[in-house]
Design a protein around this motif. Sequence first.
Motif, mmCIF file in Angstrom:
data_model
loop_
_atom_site.group_PDB
_atom_site.id
_atom_site.type_symbol
_atom_site.label_atom_id
_atom_site.label_comp_id
_atom_site.label_asym_id
_atom_site.label_seq_id
_atom_site.Cartn_x
_atom_site.Cartn_y
_atom_site.Cartn_z
ATOM 1 N N ARG A 18 -15.522 68.633 50.637
ATOM 2 C CA ARG A 18 -15.501 68.697 49.076
ATOM 3 C C ARG A 18 -14.140 68.207 48.467
ATOM 4 O O ARG A 18 -13.204 67.759 49.077
ATOM 5 C CB ARG A 18 -15.639 70.350 48.854
ATOM 6 C CG ARG A 18 -14.549 71.097 49.578
ATOM 7 C CD ARG A 18 -14.969 72.560 49.288
ATOM 8 N NE ARG A 18 -13.704 73.282 49.520
ATOM 9 C CZ ARG A 18 -13.493 74.111 50.776
ATOM 10 N NH1 ARG A 18 -14.570 73.885 51.496
ATOM 11 N NH2 ARG A 18 -12.316 74.985 50.947
ATOM 12 N N GLY A 19 -14.263 68.356 47.229
ATOM 13 C CA GLY A 19 -12.850 68.072 46.488
ATOM 14 C C GLY A 19 -12.396 66.606 46.743
ATOM 15 O O GLY A 19 -13.156 65.718 46.703
ATOM 16 N N ILE A 20 -11.025 66.378 46.816
ATOM 17 C CA ILE A 20 -10.485 65.321 47.001
ATOM 18 C C ILE A 20 -10.923 64.394 47.955
ATOM 19 O O ILE A 20 -11.036 63.114 48.088
ATOM 20 C CB ILE A 20 -8.701 65.636 46.962
ATOM 21 C CG1 ILE A 20 -8.392 65.998 45.591
ATOM 22 C CG2 ILE A 20 -8.109 64.001 47.642
ATOM 23 C CD1 ILE A 20 -6.696 66.360 45.628
ATOM 24 N N ARG A 22 -13.842 64.560 49.468
ATOM 25 C CA ARG A 22 -15.097 64.027 49.515
ATOM 26 C C ARG A 22 -15.036 62.673 48.624
ATOM 27 O O ARG A 22 -15.942 61.975 48.780
ATOM 28 C CB ARG A 22 -16.196 65.038 48.655
ATOM 29 C CG ARG A 22 -17.423 64.697 48.446
ATOM 30 C CD ARG A 22 -18.167 65.749 47.552
ATOM 31 N NE ARG A 22 -19.547 65.243 47.319
ATOM 32 C CZ ARG A 22 -20.442 65.775 46.262
ATOM 33 N NH1 ARG A 22 -20.037 67.199 46.026
ATOM 34 N NH2 ARG A 22 -21.496 65.404 45.986
ATOM 35 N N ILE A 191 -5.149 68.866 40.053
ATOM 36 C CA ILE A 191 -6.611 68.441 40.012
ATOM 37 C C ILE A 191 -7.418 69.593 40.126
ATOM 38 O O ILE A 191 -7.126 70.548 40.854
ATOM 39 C CB ILE A 191 -6.724 67.593 41.301
ATOM 40 C CG1 ILE A 191 -5.805 66.283 41.396
ATOM 41 C CG2 ILE A 191 -8.172 66.785 41.512
ATOM 42 C CD1 ILE A 191 -5.768 65.384 40.365
ATOM 43 N N THR A 193 -9.556 71.319 41.665
ATOM 44 C CA THR A 193 -10.318 71.712 42.963
ATOM 45 C C THR A 193 -10.311 72.969 43.370
ATOM 46 O O THR A 193 -9.605 73.756 42.759
ATOM 47 C CB THR A 193 -9.668 70.816 43.969
ATOM 48 O OG1 THR A 193 -8.221 71.470 44.237
ATOM 49 C CG2 THR A 193 -9.524 69.411 43.780
ATOM 50 N N ASP A 194 -10.719 73.557 44.394
ATOM 51 C CA ASP A 194 -10.415 75.160 44.904
ATOM 52 C C ASP A 194 -9.018 75.260 45.228
ATOM 53 O O ASP A 194 -8.656 76.452 44.793
ATOM 54 C CB ASP A 194 -11.097 74.998 46.238
ATOM 55 C CG ASP A 194 -12.732 74.978 46.212
ATOM 56 O OD1 ASP A 194 -13.323 74.924 45.072
ATOM 57 O OD2 ASP A 194 -13.219 74.969 47.476
ATOM 58 N N ASN A 195 -8.083 74.569 45.564
ATOM 59 C CA ASN A 195 -6.776 74.809 45.771
ATOM 60 C C ASN A 195 -6.007 75.153 44.444
ATOM 61 O O ASN A 195 -5.189 75.828 44.413
ATOM 62 C CB ASN A 195 -6.189 73.509 46.479
ATOM 63 C CG ASN A 195 -6.127 73.653 47.939
ATOM 64 O OD1 ASN A 195 -6.815 74.390 48.369
ATOM 65 N ND2 ASN A 195 -5.371 72.676 48.554
ATOM 66 N N THR A 196 -6.435 74.595 43.336
ATOM 67 C CA THR A 196 -6.082 75.050 42.060
ATOM 68 C C THR A 196 -6.771 76.146 41.269
ATOM 69 O O THR A 196 -6.466 76.136 39.816
ATOM 70 C CB THR A 196 -5.916 73.816 41.102
ATOM 71 O OG1 THR A 196 -6.927 72.983 40.984
ATOM 72 C CG2 THR A 196 -4.824 72.659 41.758
ATOM 73 N N GLN A 197 -7.716 76.580 41.788
ATOM 74 C CA GLN A 197 -8.695 77.464 40.780
ATOM 75 C C GLN A 197 -7.845 78.839 40.450
ATOM 76 O O GLN A 197 -7.849 79.032 39.186
ATOM 77 C CB GLN A 197 -9.776 77.829 41.786
ATOM 78 C CG GLN A 197 -10.639 78.729 41.078
ATOM 79 C CD GLN A 197 -11.898 79.305 41.987
ATOM 80 O OE1 GLN A 197 -12.098 78.777 43.067
ATOM 81 N NE2 GLN A 197 -12.634 80.269 41.396
ATOM 82 N N SER A 220 -9.342 65.099 37.606
ATOM 83 C CA SER A 220 -10.590 65.294 38.581
ATOM 84 C C SER A 220 -10.283 64.692 39.784
ATOM 85 O O SER A 220 -9.617 63.558 40.239
ATOM 86 C CB SER A 220 -11.698 64.626 38.058
ATOM 87 O OG SER A 220 -11.863 63.316 38.057
ATOM 88 N N ALA A 221 -11.094 64.978 41.123
ATOM 89 C CA ALA A 221 -11.183 64.402 42.252
ATOM 90 C C ALA A 221 -11.286 62.844 42.252
ATOM 91 O O ALA A 221 -10.838 62.004 42.950
ATOM 92 C CB ALA A 221 -12.089 64.908 43.353
#
Length: 253
Positions: A18-20, A22, A191, A193-197, A220-221
Amino acid sequence: MNPFDLTGRLAVVTGARRGIGRAMARALAGAGADIIGVSAELEERGSAVEEDVLAAGRTFEAVRADFADPQAVRALGAELAGRARPVDILVNNAGTIRRAPAAEHSDADWDTVLQVNLSAQFSLTRAVGAAMVARGRGKVVFTASLLSFQGGITVPGYTAAKHGIAGLTKALANEWAPHGVNVNAVAPGYIATDNTQALREDPERSRAILDRIPAGRWGSADDLAGVTVFLASDAAAYVHGAVVPVDGGWLGR
């Protein structure tokens, strides 16, 4: 000839589920590369990243590997380096983050973040990169971070690991450039993503971040697609040891 054409090349993308990761896999496939996607929880068949790659007309193989397990990473490196079809492009994107003030940052979190984000990256690249050096060609792309340049807040392990990735990129480039292997890194900015949620859900932190980004938005990724293809392609033949920010102008402020 199109120097960005990756037709016929095989790319390994870690953290591809997922994310970057993907987005990177999708971009490389769009440029013509076949993809081996690696992630701890990647579905054997039918993943979103597999659908992306197949839609681009390329082949996809899913590999599960836990980057928190040093033995699993060593086994993955040996397996990839020993394949009949060599790996042309290695994208080291797998990563994790643990947020806590430094005085409360546990040894367990520190060890996990350094293993996944730095030690595993070196172990895998050592194996696959040695095979590239022996063949006289190859591309290695690390995912660095703005925290390869800055200190950040409440992420001491992540910052230490990403500073390490910047240094590792340069160290490997120094040794492998004479052998036809390019080693570079992409440094994503903020970006979505889940890491920056957690940051995006904090109104105060999110506003402070956006106020400093000249582009005025979270990335965005897919904003990482172009630079990934560039660094993986012949267009970057004379680019060695670079850490390229993709940050909406953050570091320019």
